[in-house]
Scaffold this motif. Structure first.
Motif, mmCIF file in Angstrom:
data_model
loop_
_atom_site.group_PDB
_atom_site.id
_atom_site.type_symbol
_atom_site.label_atom_id
_atom_site.label_comp_id
_atom_site.label_asym_id
_atom_site.label_seq_id
_atom_site.Cartn_x
_atom_site.Cartn_y
_atom_site.Cartn_z
ATOM 1 N N LEU A 79 0.861 -1.165 0.000
ATOM 2 C CA LEU A 79 0.000 0.000 0.000
ATOM 3 C C LEU A 79 0.901 1.220 0.000
ATOM 4 O O LEU A 79 1.478 1.578 1.022
ATOM 5 N N GLY A 80 1.033 1.847 -1.159
ATOM 6 C CA GLY A 80 1.949 2.980 -1.256
ATOM 7 C C GLY A 80 1.633 3.862 -2.445
ATOM 8 O O GLY A 80 1.248 3.375 -3.515
ATOM 9 N N GLY A 81 1.801 5.155 -2.272
ATOM 10 C CA GLY A 81 1.530 6.092 -3.351
ATOM 11 C C GLY A 81 0.039 6.237 -3.625
ATOM 12 O O GLY A 81 -0.806 5.661 -2.938
ATOM 13 N N HIS A 82 -0.266 7.013 -4.642
ATOM 14 C CA HIS A 82 -1.648 7.196 -5.084
ATOM 15 C C HIS A 82 -1.827 6.543 -6.453
ATOM 16 O O HIS A 82 -0.866 6.053 -7.063
ATOM 17 N N ALA A 83 -3.061 6.538 -6.936
ATOM 18 C CA ALA A 83 -3.358 5.939 -8.235
ATOM 19 C C ALA A 83 -2.498 6.569 -9.324
ATOM 20 O O ALA A 83 -2.098 7.738 -9.229
ATOM 21 N N LEU A 84 -2.214 5.797 -10.356
ATOM 22 C CA LEU A 84 -1.323 6.271 -11.418
ATOM 23 C C LEU A 84 -1.886 7.479 -12.155
ATOM 24 O O LEU A 84 -1.117 8.247 -12.746
ATOM 25 N N HIS A 85 -3.200 7.682 -12.091
ATOM 26 C CA HIS A 85 -3.788 8.857 -12.749
ATOM 27 C C HIS A 85 -3.835 10.064 -11.813
ATOM 28 O O HIS A 85 -4.229 11.147 -12.242
ATOM 29 N N TRP A 86 -3.443 9.896 -10.562
ATOM 30 C CA TRP A 86 -3.529 10.991 -9.592
ATOM 31 C C TRP A 86 -2.496 12.061 -9.942
ATOM 32 O O TRP A 86 -1.430 11.751 -10.477
ATOM 33 N N PRO A 87 -2.778 13.315 -9.641
ATOM 34 C CA PRO A 87 -1.839 14.376 -10.040
ATOM 35 C C PRO A 87 -0.484 14.316 -9.344
ATOM 36 O O PRO A 87 0.485 14.897 -9.829
ATOM 37 N N ASN A 88 -0.427 13.656 -8.191
ATOM 38 C CA ASN A 88 0.861 13.458 -7.520
ATOM 39 C C ASN A 88 0.800 12.151 -6.755
ATOM 40 O O ASN A 88 -0.266 11.535 -6.635
ATOM 41 N N THR A 89 1.924 11.731 -6.250
ATOM 42 C CA THR A 89 1.947 10.527 -5.422
ATOM 43 C C THR A 89 2.638 10.818 -4.099
ATOM 44 O O THR A 89 3.352 9.991 -3.548
ATOM 45 N N ASN A 90 2.413 12.026 -3.607
ATOM 46 C CA ASN A 90 2.991 12.482 -2.349
ATOM 47 C C ASN A 90 2.180 11.912 -1.192
ATOM 48 O O ASN A 90 1.441 12.622 -0.514
ATOM 49 N N ILE A 146 4.367 -4.801 -13.326
ATOM 50 C CA ILE A 146 3.908 -5.046 -11.969
ATOM 51 C C ILE A 146 2.419 -5.347 -12.055
ATOM 52 O O ILE A 146 1.810 -5.237 -13.125
ATOM 53 N N ARG A 147 1.818 -5.745 -10.952
ATOM 54 C CA ARG A 147 0.358 -5.860 -10.893
ATOM 55 C C ARG A 147 -0.161 -4.651 -10.137
ATOM 56 O O ARG A 147 0.341 -4.313 -9.069
ATOM 57 N N TYR A 148 -1.157 -3.998 -10.709
ATOM 58 C CA TYR A 148 -1.628 -2.703 -10.234
ATOM 59 C C TYR A 148 -3.105 -2.785 -9.880
ATOM 60 O O TYR A 148 -3.931 -3.190 -10.712
ATOM 61 N N ALA A 149 -3.456 -2.443 -8.641
ATOM 62 C CA ALA A 149 -4.859 -2.438 -8.211
ATOM 63 C C ALA A 149 -5.523 -1.144 -8.655
ATOM 64 O O ALA A 149 -4.976 -0.054 -8.464
ATOM 65 N N PHE A 150 -6.711 -1.255 -9.247
ATOM 66 C CA PHE A 150 -7.403 -0.068 -9.753
ATOM 67 C C PHE A 150 -8.736 0.178 -9.072
ATOM 68 O O PHE A 150 -9.420 1.166 -9.364
#
Length: 308
Positions: free
Chosen positions: A161-172, A284-288
């Motif tokens: 569990l880390g970062g935000h979704a790949l479409h999110w404007p940032n992953t802070n 990788i495997r990515y949960a959406f």
């Protein structure tokens, strides 16, 4: 730093969702940081039909609840002891202290009992029975183990569990931004990785004090512990809900359909804490998404096995 090169075929096979089998796992957690880790630890330990939890690792964290990463790790370790105590589980050779610092450099591990245990446990794994390393905090301990013994990437699957979704404007995001060096090790090493983002995915997993009172309070010592932990998280529960982020990773291992995933290229973590895509990188495997209702139903039913 050189890591073993895994073939695409091997990695994709290793990343197949673990349906229909008991999963060997360790859980790496900054347990005292928030209130969701406690729920995730209990969820994993109360799912022996699907999960064989071999060890719990305390991860470092630093926020208003700690004076620094070392203090955060110690408080998380103590919280793990409280949880296993409520469940009647002996902590010796089961609960381990993690790193007292974040990675001091890009390829410098932070040695700890947890990292060394992970190396030993992973290297003892058979090729057809990987160890699932579920991480729900800063991924310092896991990255350190990979740096200490890079061959473990052939033996493990990391669920983070880390970062935000790949479409999110940032992953802070808290878990990721605490130890960027460690995050890059995990994204760049080629270790089979299941990424469960926070905003956009795990953020669906909200509950309320009313629901906790109805389905958790009075369900044994651990139910009362979780209820009290939730109740203390806010001074005003009127119209208030809380995301229990960390149960998403455990739910994925129990029933992958509850946290649907797809294959994606391992993202590049930029210095600005945003995602960048490179189609030449490994998969990788990515949960959406996360299906909120079946996950909470399963959690509440398992907690309800212990009634006062």
């Amino acid at each position: 730093m050189k890591f073993p090169v895994l073939s695409d075929e091997f990695r994709v096979k290793r990343l197949a969702p673990p349906k229909g089998k008991t999963v060997r796992m360790v859980l790496d957690t900054d347990t005292y940081n928030e209130i969701d880790d406690q729920f995730a630890v209990v969820y994993a330990l109360k799912s022996p039909d699907r999960l064989r939890v071999e060890a719990l690792y305390a991860a470092p964290f630093f926020n208003e609840l700690s004076s620094g990463p070392a203090d955060g790790m110690e408080k998380s370790y103590d919280e793990l002891l409280r949880i296993v105590g409520h469940l009647g589980i002996t902590p010796e050779r089961f609960v381990y202290k993690g790193a007292r610092t974040y990675l001091p450099g890009a390829f410098e591990p932070a040695h700890s009992e947890a990292a060394l245990d992970l190396v030993e446990r992973a290297m003892a794994s058979s090729d057809d029975d990987p160890l699932y390393v579920t991480a729900i905090g800063a991924i310092t301990n896991v990255a350190s183990a990979i740096l200490i013994e890079p061959r473990i990437i052939e033996k493990i699957v990391v669920v983070w569990l880390g970062g935000h979704a790949l479409h999110w404007p940032n992953t802070n995001e808290f878990n990721l931004q605490q130890d960027v060096h460690a995050a890059r090790v995990v994204f760049d090493s080629g270790v089979p990785l299941v990424l469960v983002p926070c905003m956009g995915v795990a953020s669906h997993l909200q509950t309320t004090l009313a629901e906790i009172k109805a389905f958790v309070q009075g369900r044994g010592a651990i139910g009362n512990f979780l209820h009290d932990t939730f109740e203390r998280c806010s001074k005003d529960h009127f119209g208030y809900s809380r995301v229990i982020w960390d149960i998403s990773t455990v739910a994925y291992l129990i029933e992958p359909d509850w946290v649907p995933t797809t294959l994606a290229f391992s993202p590049v973590l930029t210095d600005q804490l945003t995602w960048s895509t490179d189609a030449s990188r490994h998969l990788i495997r990515y949960a959406f998404f996360a299906h909120r209702d079946p996950i909470f139903k399963d959690l509440f039913r398992k907690i309800a096995r212990d009634r006062d």
